[in-house]
Design a protein around this motif. Structure first.
Motif, PDB file in Angstrom:
ATOM      1  N   SER A  51       0.822  -1.210   0.000  1.00  0.00           N
ATOM      2  CA  SER A  51       0.000   0.000   0.000  1.00  0.00           C
ATOM      3  C   SER A  51       0.857   1.262   0.000  1.00  0.00           C
ATOM      4  CB  SER A  51      -0.924  -0.015   1.212  1.00  0.00           C
ATOM      5  OG  SER A  51      -0.155  -0.229   2.376  1.00  0.00           O
ATOM      6  N   ALA A  52       2.120   1.144   0.446  1.00  0.00           N
ATOM      7  CA  ALA A  52       2.994   2.321   0.449  1.00  0.00           C
ATOM      8  C   ALA A  52       3.756   2.453  -0.865  1.00  0.00           C
ATOM      9  CB  ALA A  52       3.973   2.233   1.612  1.00  0.00           C
ATOM     10  N   GLY A  53       3.483   1.544  -1.811  1.00  0.00           N
ATOM     11  CA  GLY A  53       4.161   1.617  -3.100  1.00  0.00           C
ATOM     12  C   GLY A  53       5.518   0.936  -3.116  1.00  0.00           C
ATOM     13  N   GLU A  54       5.884   0.272  -2.001  1.00  0.00           N
ATOM     14  CA  GLU A  54       7.158  -0.446  -1.943  1.00  0.00           C
ATOM     15  C   GLU A  54       6.954  -1.862  -2.475  1.00  0.00           C
ATOM     16  OE1 GLU A  54      10.057   0.115   0.590  1.00  0.00           O
ATOM     17  OE2 GLU A  54       9.673   2.228   0.128  1.00  0.00           O
ATOM     18  N   TRP A  55       7.885  -2.304  -3.316  1.00  0.00           N
ATOM     19  CA  TRP A  55       7.761  -3.675  -3.797  1.00  0.00           C
ATOM     20  C   TRP A  55       8.099  -4.631  -2.674  1.00  0.00           C
ATOM     21  CZ3 TRP A  55       6.215  -5.579  -8.507  1.00  0.00           C
ATOM     22  CH2 TRP A  55       5.962  -4.614  -9.491  1.00  0.00           C
ATOM     23  N   GLU A  56       7.326  -5.690  -2.548  1.00  0.00           N
ATOM     24  CA  GLU A  56       7.661  -6.722  -1.577  1.00  0.00           C
ATOM     25  C   GLU A  56       7.211  -8.075  -2.094  1.00  0.00           C
ATOM     26  OE1 GLU A  56       5.648  -5.435   1.945  1.00  0.00           O
ATOM     27  OE2 GLU A  56       3.766  -6.351   1.319  1.00  0.00           O
ATOM     28  N   VAL A  62      14.834 -11.660  -3.070  1.00  0.00           N
ATOM     29  CA  VAL A  62      16.087 -12.098  -3.709  1.00  0.00           C
ATOM     30  C   VAL A  62      16.806 -10.893  -4.308  1.00  0.00           C
ATOM     31  CG1 VAL A  62      17.081 -13.545  -5.509  1.00  0.00           C
ATOM     32  CG2 VAL A  62      15.173 -14.400  -4.163  1.00  0.00           C
ATOM     33  N   CYS A  63      16.039 -10.022  -4.984  1.00  0.00           N
ATOM     34  CA  CYS A  63      16.635  -8.810  -5.565  1.00  0.00           C
ATOM     35  C   CYS A  63      17.266  -7.971  -4.464  1.00  0.00           C
ATOM     36  CB  CYS A  63      15.580  -7.958  -6.267  1.00  0.00           C
ATOM     37  SG  CYS A  63      14.706  -8.803  -7.572  1.00  0.00           S
ATOM     38  N   ARG A  64      16.540  -7.813  -3.357  1.00  0.00           N
ATOM     39  CA  ARG A  64      17.046  -6.968  -2.271  1.00  0.00           C
ATOM     40  C   ARG A  64      18.313  -7.566  -1.664  1.00  0.00           C
ATOM     41  NH1 ARG A  64      13.838  -2.817  -1.808  1.00  0.00           N
ATOM     42  NH2 ARG A  64      11.563  -3.006  -1.866  1.00  0.00           N
ATOM     43  N   ALA A  65      18.353  -8.898  -1.563  1.00  0.00           N
ATOM     44  CA  ALA A  65      19.542  -9.543  -1.004  1.00  0.00           C
ATOM     45  C   ALA A  65      20.747  -9.293  -1.904  1.00  0.00           C
ATOM     46  CB  ALA A  65      19.294 -11.042  -0.847  1.00  0.00           C
ATOM     47  N   VAL A  66      20.555  -9.393  -3.234  1.00  0.00           N
ATOM     48  CA  VAL A  66      21.674  -9.151  -4.159  1.00  0.00           C
ATOM     49  C   VAL A  66      22.121  -7.694  -4.058  1.00  0.00           C
ATOM     50  CG1 VAL A  66      22.353  -9.097  -6.579  1.00  0.00           C
ATOM     51  CG2 VAL A  66      20.982 -10.988  -5.731  1.00  0.00           C
ATOM     52  N   ALA A  67      21.148  -6.772  -3.985  1.00  0.00           N
ATOM     53  CA  ALA A  67      21.506  -5.352  -3.873  1.00  0.00           C
ATOM     54  C   ALA A  67      22.285  -5.100  -2.592  1.00  0.00           C
ATOM     55  CB  ALA A  67      20.243  -4.485  -3.912  1.00  0.00           C
ATOM     56  N   ALA A  68      21.860  -5.754  -1.495  1.00  0.00           N
ATOM     57  CA  ALA A  68      22.553  -5.573  -0.229  1.00  0.00           C
ATOM     58  C   ALA A  68      23.967  -6.120  -0.316  1.00  0.00           C
ATOM     59  CB  ALA A  68      21.774  -6.265   0.887  1.00  0.00           C
ATOM     60  N   PRO A  74      19.869  -2.608   0.723  1.00  0.00           N
ATOM     61  CA  PRO A  74      18.785  -3.422   0.151  1.00  0.00           C
ATOM     62  C   PRO A  74      17.741  -2.601  -0.600  1.00  0.00           C
ATOM     63  CG  PRO A  74      18.728  -3.478   2.548  1.00  0.00           C
ATOM     64  CD  PRO A  74      19.937  -2.687   2.176  1.00  0.00           C
ATOM     65  N   SER A  75      17.734  -1.287  -0.395  1.00  0.00           N
ATOM     66  CA  SER A  75      16.706  -0.496  -1.086  1.00  0.00           C
ATOM     67  C   SER A  75      17.219   0.091  -2.397  1.00  0.00           C
ATOM     68  CB  SER A  75      16.209   0.620  -0.177  1.00  0.00           C
ATOM     69  OG  SER A  75      17.283   1.478   0.130  1.00  0.00           O
ATOM     70  N   ALA A  76      18.500  -0.205  -2.738  1.00  0.00           N
ATOM     71  CA  ALA A  76      19.055   0.354  -3.973  1.00  0.00           C
ATOM     72  C   ALA A  76      18.677  -0.520  -5.160  1.00  0.00           C
ATOM     73  CB  ALA A  76      20.568   0.498  -3.860  1.00  0.00           C
ATOM     74  N   ARG A 294      25.250  -9.044   4.866  1.00  0.00           N
ATOM     75  CA  ARG A 294      24.313  -7.990   4.452  1.00  0.00           C
ATOM     76  C   ARG A 294      23.119  -8.584   3.702  1.00  0.00           C
ATOM     77  NH1 ARG A 294      29.066  -5.327   2.799  1.00  0.00           N
ATOM     78  NH2 ARG A 294      28.573  -5.856   0.645  1.00  0.00           N
ATOM     79  N   ALA A 295      23.408  -9.579   2.840  1.00  0.00           N
ATOM     80  CA  ALA A 295      22.324 -10.182   2.052  1.00  0.00           C
ATOM     81  C   ALA A 295      21.303 -10.847   2.962  1.00  0.00           C
ATOM     82  CB  ALA A 295      22.897 -11.208   1.075  1.00  0.00           C
ATOM     83  N   ILE A 296      21.804 -11.544   4.013  1.00  0.00           N
ATOM     84  CA  ILE A 296      20.888 -12.241   4.921  1.00  0.00           C
ATOM     85  C   ILE A 296      20.157 -11.225   5.786  1.00  0.00           C
ATOM     86  CG2 ILE A 296      20.766 -13.931   6.788  1.00  0.00           C
ATOM     87  CD1 ILE A 296      23.453 -15.053   5.552  1.00  0.00           C
ATOM     88  N   ALA A 297      20.845 -10.152   6.177  1.00  0.00           N
ATOM     89  CA  ALA A 297      20.228  -9.143   7.039  1.00  0.00           C
ATOM     90  C   ALA A 297      19.134  -8.383   6.299  1.00  0.00           C
ATOM     91  CB  ALA A 297      21.290  -8.176   7.558  1.00  0.00           C
ATOM     92  N   ALA A 298      19.200  -8.350   4.963  1.00  0.00           N
ATOM     93  CA  ALA A 298      18.253  -7.546   4.184  1.00  0.00           C
ATOM     94  C   ALA A 298      16.804  -7.933   4.474  1.00  0.00           C
ATOM     95  CB  ALA A 298      18.553  -7.682   2.697  1.00  0.00           C
ATOM     96  N   SER A 299      16.448  -9.223   4.301  1.00  0.00           N
ATOM     97  CA  SER A 299      15.083  -9.627   4.655  1.00  0.00           C
ATOM     98  C   SER A 299      15.049 -10.963   5.364  1.00  0.00           C
ATOM     99  CB  SER A 299      14.173  -9.674   3.421  1.00  0.00           C
ATOM    100  OG  SER A 299      14.817  -9.267   2.253  1.00  0.00           O
TER     101      SER A 299
END
Lengths: 338, 405
Positions: A51-56, A62-68, A74-76, A294-299
């Protein structure tokens, strides 16, 4: 005439030139400061904006983990929605760096389309959903039915094979996105909606009356879904592959996202190697040693991601089943971090 | 031998290519041509080297391998084990079908709306203006989706026809069913002897033309006016019906019947076909209406007044005097509207109609990954079709255009 040929050729060359940049994907992503990740156009639980427009979702994680791992943030990530039809062109043309969109690992996609599947994050199979009022209890009773399918997917081919081998006829209704399929299925334009069983569960969870629809017991195909990258850039393929493996290993070793956020020296040497408190695994990958932490900490680890997005406590309510760790009788089995 | 200076013997110098006006234009055109060819060659080699870098090549071998997917609307027999080429053929036929239906319907709608827009009746002319402005100014994709969506919502599911006291029932003596999956209509069954009935029907249509020509010649030579309308109608119906009953009704009708999940038998006009057909027809019809109006208004008012002074009634003035002259102005823009319909039919994918963009440019492209080849074939197809339509319409245009003798 001459002019239109000329403009056409110009457009082609422009497209082709775009893909020819001779820079490794890792350099490109670090210079850009952002990961471009192809996801689905909206499948609740796997990839959908909240609802806030954030992808989840499960694939988004997986994308967030790679970015982290790569960028430390993780938000990049720029999420690029792709349809079943556009996803491969997007990846091939370099518009996206990786694709995490419930994509089935098949021989021809891996070999002929020149992609590199970096593992499996969900073991799935194709199922059928029908309205309960139809009174159908098995997929073999579907002779003559009208079936909604997402076009450009393996389900389209499995469906043809399934009906052919059972000597049944059907009427396919090709549809571009999951949202349209949902609309048409609810309007009764088709009797059956078929896609991966996880996708059916996710779609049904978003219905106004989920109880009015049933999933048929038959699973007619193997659908190993996983993230993929372009063939040829092995370093980038390794990064995505081992980021996914890190999430799976973390669950196996009992390392949660909270543990990874503040890594402490552990008695288990593999945990230390994973979290970068010992060894130089990250440097071998061209990153720093804390990449996996970092990847594990992301989500969170694989199990945490599963439970938060599609697990039994969510509306989608998928059981771990095949997607449990090998130690629990599932198929998840990451090579060791050594 | 006289001493006429012979310019042909003058020695040719290279500098003439630039300084001599006789050669200069040719020189520059030649240079431009070489530059253009070089540029295109460079672009092509760039394309091929980039494809090679990605490990891809241009190959059409995939067309011969089994397609593996099913297509719902089949004008020729097809099965998922047939080749990609056959799937593409199916798509081409589906494109041609919807383009033909939409062109015909758009022409009828456009001519009627265009003429009525000039009506002296204020209400009718305003209504037509609203139609033209509303449909011309909303994108055709939106119209396709609106018609498809409305179709899905207002018509019942096939299931609603089931049971002792169904929610919905078929119309016209139980022969036509309107469902949200399309309209099911009866299918003619051709039994032995049906060929004769069809032949009689075709002959009577030719007969109508022969009769009308005879009536016109009679009118021009003797001034005698035959009641062409009634006699044509009689020629149209009487011989065919006679043959039909004499031969013992060889053409039957197969009515659609509810069996299993769907209606079986009869012909199914799918919702996607109907949406695409009507949306293209009413959208392009609005443009054609404007062409027709412009054509009619371009015919000098004096022509109408002169015809009126001769005592012709208004509909005869329109048919005999105004429209034949207006056609010359209407036909050329009409050609481009037909081309638009054909090209816009590629929006079919929005409603899942399996046209050539959906089969060759959609599923085949996706399953084989041969994007470049599929797109090239698609471009070739649309180019061929557009040029053919334009060639045929130009022949017609030449036959109606002002002849200068």
């Amino acid at each position: 005439m001459k002019k239109s040929v000329f403009i056409g050729a110009l457009a082609f060359a422009g497209l082709a030139a775009g893909a020819a940049a001779a820079q490794s994907t890792l350099e490109e992503v670090t210079n850009r400061g952002e990961l471009r990740c192809g996801v689905s156009t909206g499948l609740v639980g796997f990839a959908a904006p909240n609802s806030a427009g954030e992808w989840e979702g499960f694939d988004v994680a997986v994308c967030r983990a790679v970015a982290a791992a790569v960028l430390g943030d993780p938000s990049a990530v720029e999420f690029i929605p792709t349809t079943g039809k556009t996803r491969f062109t997007s990846l091939n043309s370099g518009e996206i760096d990786m694709l995490a969109r419930n994509t089935t690992w098949t021989f021809s996609r891996d070999v002929d389309l020149n992609f590199e599947f970096t593992g499996v994050n969900y073991y799935d199979g194709q199922g059928f959903m029908v309205p309960a009022s139809l009174g159908v209890s098995s997929a073999t009773e579907l002779d003559g039915a009208t079936v909604c399918i997402q076009t450009g997917t393996t389900t389209e081919l499995n469906l043809a094979d399934f009906f052919r081998s059972n000597g049944m006829s059907y009427e396919p209704v090709p549809i571009e996105t999951n949202a349209e399929a949902q609309q048409q299925f609810l309007a009764g334009t088709c009797d059956v909606y078929t896609t991966d069983a996880s996708g059916l569960a996710a779609t049904r969870a978003a219905f106004p009356n989920p109880g009015d629809y049933v999933l048929l017991p038959e699973i007619v195909s193997k659908e190993p879904l996983g993230p993929l990258v372009r063939h040829g850039d092995n370093q980038w393929g390794d990064i995505v592959r081992w980021t996914l493996n890190a999430l799976i290993t973390a669950e196996e070793l009992g390392v949660t996202g909270a543990d990874a956020a503040n890594p402490v020296e552990s008695n288990n040497p593999e945990v230390n190697r994973l979290l970068g408190t010992a060894g130089t695994l990250g440097e071998m990958l061209g990153l720093d040693n804390a990449w996996a932490a970092r990847a594990i900490a992301a989500s969170g680890n694989y199990g945490e991601i599963f439970e938060a997005n599609i697990g039994e406590s969510t509306a989608i309510g998928l059981a771990r089943g095949l997607n449990a760790q090998w130690t629990d009788g599932g198929l998840l089995y990451s090579p060791p971090f050594r | 031998m006289t001493a006429i200076p012979d310019r042909g013997n003058e020695s040719f110098r290279l500098s003439q290519l630039i300084y001599d006006t006789r050669y200069r234009a040719l020189t520059f055109q030649f240079i431009a041509l070489v530059a253009l060819i070089t540029f295109i060659a460079w672009l092509m080699s760039n394309l091929f080297s980039n494809l090679a870098d990605q490990g891809q090549d241009i190959s059409f071998a995939f067309l011969a391998s089994p397609a593996g997917y099913d297509i719902n609307q089949q004008l020729i027999p097809y099965d998922s084990q047939d080749t990609h080429l056959r799937a593409a053929m199916l798509g081409i036929l589906n494109t041609l079908l919807v383009a033909f239906l939409a062109c015909a319907t758009a022409t009828v709608i456009g001519v009627i709306a265009g003429v009525l827009r000039l009506s002296k009746n204020w209400l009718i002319s305003r209504l037509m203006a609203v139609y033209v402005e509303a449909f011309r100014n909303v994108p055709v994709l939106i119209w396709i989706l609106i018609i498809f969506g409305v179709n899905n919502i207002i018509f019942p599911q096939p299931r609603a026809f089931r049971g002792a006291d169904p929610d919905a029932s078929m119309v016209l003596w139980d022969s036509i069913a309107f469902t949200n999956r399309g309209v099911y209509i009866p299918k003619p069954i051709w039994e032995s002897g049906s060929a004769i009935v069809v032949a009689v029907f075709l002959l009577s249509i030719i007969g109508i033309f022969v009769f009308r020509r005879y009536a016109r010649n009679l009118l021009y030579s003797t001034g005698k006016l035959l009641p062409t309308g009634r006699i044509s109608l009689a020629i149209f119906f009487v011989p065919t019906l006679l043959a039909y009953f004499v031969l013992g009704m060889p053409i039957g009708l197969e009515k659609p019947e509810l069996a299993g999940f769907n209606f079986q038998g009869g012909i199914q006009l799918r919702g996607s076909l109907i949406a695409l057909w009507f949306a293209l027809a009413i959208y392009t019809g609005a443009f054609i209406a404007e062409n027709v109006r412009a054509g009619i208004q371009a015919v000098s008012k004096g022509q109408t007044e002169a015809a009126g002074a001769l005592g012709l009634r208004p509909n005869r003035i329109m048919n005999l005097v105004v429209l034949p002259q207006a056609l010359r102005i209407i036909i050329p823009p009409l050609i481009s509207q037909y081309l638009n319909i054909t090209k816009n039919s590629s929006l079919a994918i929005a409603v899942g109609y399996m046209d050539v963009t959906g089969t060759l440019g959609g599923i085949t492209l996706n399953q084989t990954g041969r994007a470049m080849e599929c797109i090239l074939l698609l471009m070739l197809f649309y180019l061929t079709i557009s040029l053919s339509i334009s060639a045929i319409m130009n022949v017609y245009n030449n036959s109606v255009k002002l002849k200068e003798r």
